[in-house]
Each structure stands twice: as structure tokens, then as C-alpha cells.
Design an enzyme around this catalytic site. Structure first.
Site, PDB file in Angstrom:
ATOM      1  CG  ASP A 152      -2.001  -1.054   1.182  1.00 22.88           C
ATOM      2  OD1 ASP A 152      -1.735  -2.165   0.686  1.00 22.88           O
ATOM      3  OD2 ASP A 152      -3.117  -0.776   1.661  1.00 22.88           O
ATOM      4  CE  LYS A 220      -5.396   2.210   2.225  1.00 22.80           C
ATOM      5  NZ  LYS A 220      -4.294   1.507   2.924  1.00 22.80           N
ATOM      6  CE  LYS A 256      -6.964  -1.069   2.502  1.00 22.69           C
ATOM      7  NZ  LYS A 256      -5.618  -1.576   2.865  1.00 22.69           N
TER       8      LYS A 256
END
Length: 320
Positions: A152, A220, A256
Site C-alpha cells: 500500500d 485506495k 479500497k
């Protein structure tokens, strides 16, 4: 449909070409976007559909601890909870992943002991992203070498907001390459935009396209470390982006939302957004995740209430 980015090959040849493309994207109708997100959030999901949605949401959680006070013991306990969220009910799904800092990847990997739960690691000087490229690459390499299944990363919001779009694209592309292991396998890459700092919906749309063009496996919303994190509106906008990207390229990208999603009611609203916007193809943890920790506790309490008719309260679940 062939999976190709050929149609966009010229878009990233220069900063000016990328700028023209991004500013040529349709402008976002903020009022319409927020109204649609709010309307979808009023859908009522009950009984068997609610039970299905709760289990699906549990299976989509990246169970996360990203604190300076993280210890190996805390990470091992979190990993155990990811594998067995409700020790009194073995039918409870596992979470999708455990998300930790790079130095805790090996601990999480050992604690999971081969269970079907991914290890995700933040990288690239999370959460601010204020570091030189060699530092960001080293951060990523360390996490991948320790066994991370997913990375991430954070973009440099300063570069993006200053209009250095090609620099943002090249950073993502470089981190994507750093996710590849010597054997040719690769960790999946989630690109965090920190939507709360991007100021406008148009910027969120542009960042989404930069991430997808650069090879993100997921886009995300946020780090969970700022005041405004995932919202129904910014997540809806990103779902529209991945839907449109797949329609044009055949390439599917995950989404996400992270930060601020704490209740079962919230999670179900987001699942409705997924189904109604991107479609059923995204209704799995391979393509949609929740970045959350406290959300799991509420889902477990609501799950028990559905199965027993009793609400056990917060003492029923472990406190993370």
C-alpha cells in the site's frame, strides 16, 4: 475484450500530454455525485441478504495496525484474529489481509502460518510520502523481501497538487516495478491518494486515472491518518473510474476505501455502491477491500445478533 493500454500509449509520453488527457476527462458534478451516493446509501438490506453482506464485508477487511506503538505481540494477536475472527463460531470468514508496517511483515507472515490471509504492508514513507525516491524504493523492497503479498503506497500529494502529474505517474510505475520479486512473481500494488488532501472531486478522478495508467492493482482513498478519509461520494467516484477503465482497456482494477468506516451499516452502504456502480465483478475481496480495524468488531456483533437474536455488546469481541 483484449486487455491493453495501447490506446493510452501517447498519454504518458510527456507531462504536457498527460496534463491534456487529465484535463480532458469529464468534469465531476459534485452535487450529482453526492446525491447519488446518498440515495444508494438509503437502500434497505435485511435478513438473508444482510447476513450475506456481513460475511462478505468481513472477508474484504484489511485488518490494520499502523501505530508507532505496534509490537510483535500485537501483530501476532491481530493475525490470529484475522484467521479466526470469532473463536465461538468457526463459520466466520477470515479477513482478506493483515496490514502492517514493513518491519512487522515477517512477524505477520510467521503468525499467519500459511493461512489464506494476505500480508499487506504500507510503504513509500507512509503516511506523508515525504522522502526521496531511493528511500521509497528501499522501503518497498524491504517489505516485499520480508514476504509482503501486497504493498500500500502513498503518492506525493505535494507533487500532484503542484501539477507534476508525470512525476506522480513515474513514482507509481517505479514502485510497481519494485513489487516484482526475483522469481518473477509480484506483490499487488494499492495506490493511496489521500483524497481528503486532494481538495476536489476532479483531482480525485485525475489521480485515479494516473494510478490506473501507471499499473495500480488497487486504488485506495486514504491512509486513515487525516481528518477526511473514505466517504461514499469519493468511493463512488473511484468506482466509476475503475468501471470506465475496464470498459476501455479490459483491465480490472480494485478499490479500497479506508478510514472512518466503523459500522455494519456503513459497510453495507459501500457494498451497495460497489454493486450498483462497478457491478458484481467487484464483489469479492480480490477487487474490493475495506481498510479498517474497528469495523470488524461491529460486523461480528451484528453477525451474532442475526444468528442468536441477541446483541452481545462490545465485550463479545476482542479490542484491537
Amino acid at each position: 475484450m483484449p486487455t491493453t493500454l495501447t490506446a493510452f500509449a501517447d498519454v504518458t509520453t510527456s507531462d504536457s500530454a498527460l496534463r491534456r488527457f487529465l484535463y480532458g476527462l469529464p468534469g465531476v458534478d459534485a452535487v450529482g455525485l453526492e446525491a447519488r451516493a446518498a440515495a444508494l446509501g438509503t437502500r434497505s438490506i435485511k435478513t438473508t441478504a444482510k447476513a450475506y453482506a456481513i460475511d462478505l464485508a468481513i472477508s474484504m477487511i484489511d485488518l490494520t495496525t499502523l501505530e508507532g506503538a505496534d509490537t510483535p505481540g500485537k501483530v501476532r494477536a491481530l493475525s490470529a484474529k484475522a484467521v479466526n475472527p470469532d473463536p465461538t463460531d468457526r463459520t466466520t470468514p477470515m479477513t482478506a489481509a493483515v496490514c502492517v508496517y514493513p518491519d512487522m511483515v515477517a512477524t505477520a507472515k510467521a503468525a499467519l502460518n500459511g493461512a489464506d490471509v494476505k500480508v499487506a504492508s504500507v510503504a513509500t514513507a507512509f503516511p506523508a510520502g515525504r522522502a526521496a525516491l531511493p528511500v521509497k524504493l528501499a522501503d518497498t523492497h524491504d517489505a516485499v523481501a520480508a514476504g509482503a503479498d501486497e504493498i500500500d503506497m502513498v503518492i506525493d500529494r505535494g507533487a500532484f497538487l503542484a501539477g507534476r502529474y508525470l512525476e506522480t505517474y513515474e513514482l507509481i510505475k517505479a514502485i510497481k516495478e519494485a513489487c516484482v520479486r526475483p522469481d518473477g512473481t509480484a506483490a499487488r500494488l494499492k495506490v493511496i491518494f489521500e483524497t481528503g488532501e486532494l481538495s476536489t472531486y476532479d483531482n480525485i478522478r485525475r489521480a485515479s486515472w494516473i494510478g490506473m495508467l501507471a499499473g495500480a492493482d488497487f486504488i485506495k482513498t486514504s491512509t486513515g491518518k487525516v481528518g477526511v478519509n473514505a466517504t461514499p461520494a469519493n468511493t463512488l467516484l473511484m468506482l466509476e473510474a475503475v468501471r470506465d477503465f475496464k470498459a476501455q482497456t479490459g483491465i480490472q482494477i480494485g478499490v479500497k476505501p479506508a478510514g472512518g468506516i466503523r459500522t455494519t451499516k456503513d459497510a453495507i452502504k459501500f457494498l451497495v455502491l460497489v454493486n450498483e456502480t462497478a457491478g458484481e465483478d467487484w464483489l469479492s475481496n480480490h477487487w474490493f477491500r475495506f481498510g479498517a480495524s474497528s469495523l470488524l468488531n461491529d460486523l461480528l456483533m451484528q453477525r451474532q445478533k442475526l444468528s442468536t437474536g441477541r446483541y452481545s455488546g462490545p465485550d463479545y469481541v476482542t479490542v484491537d
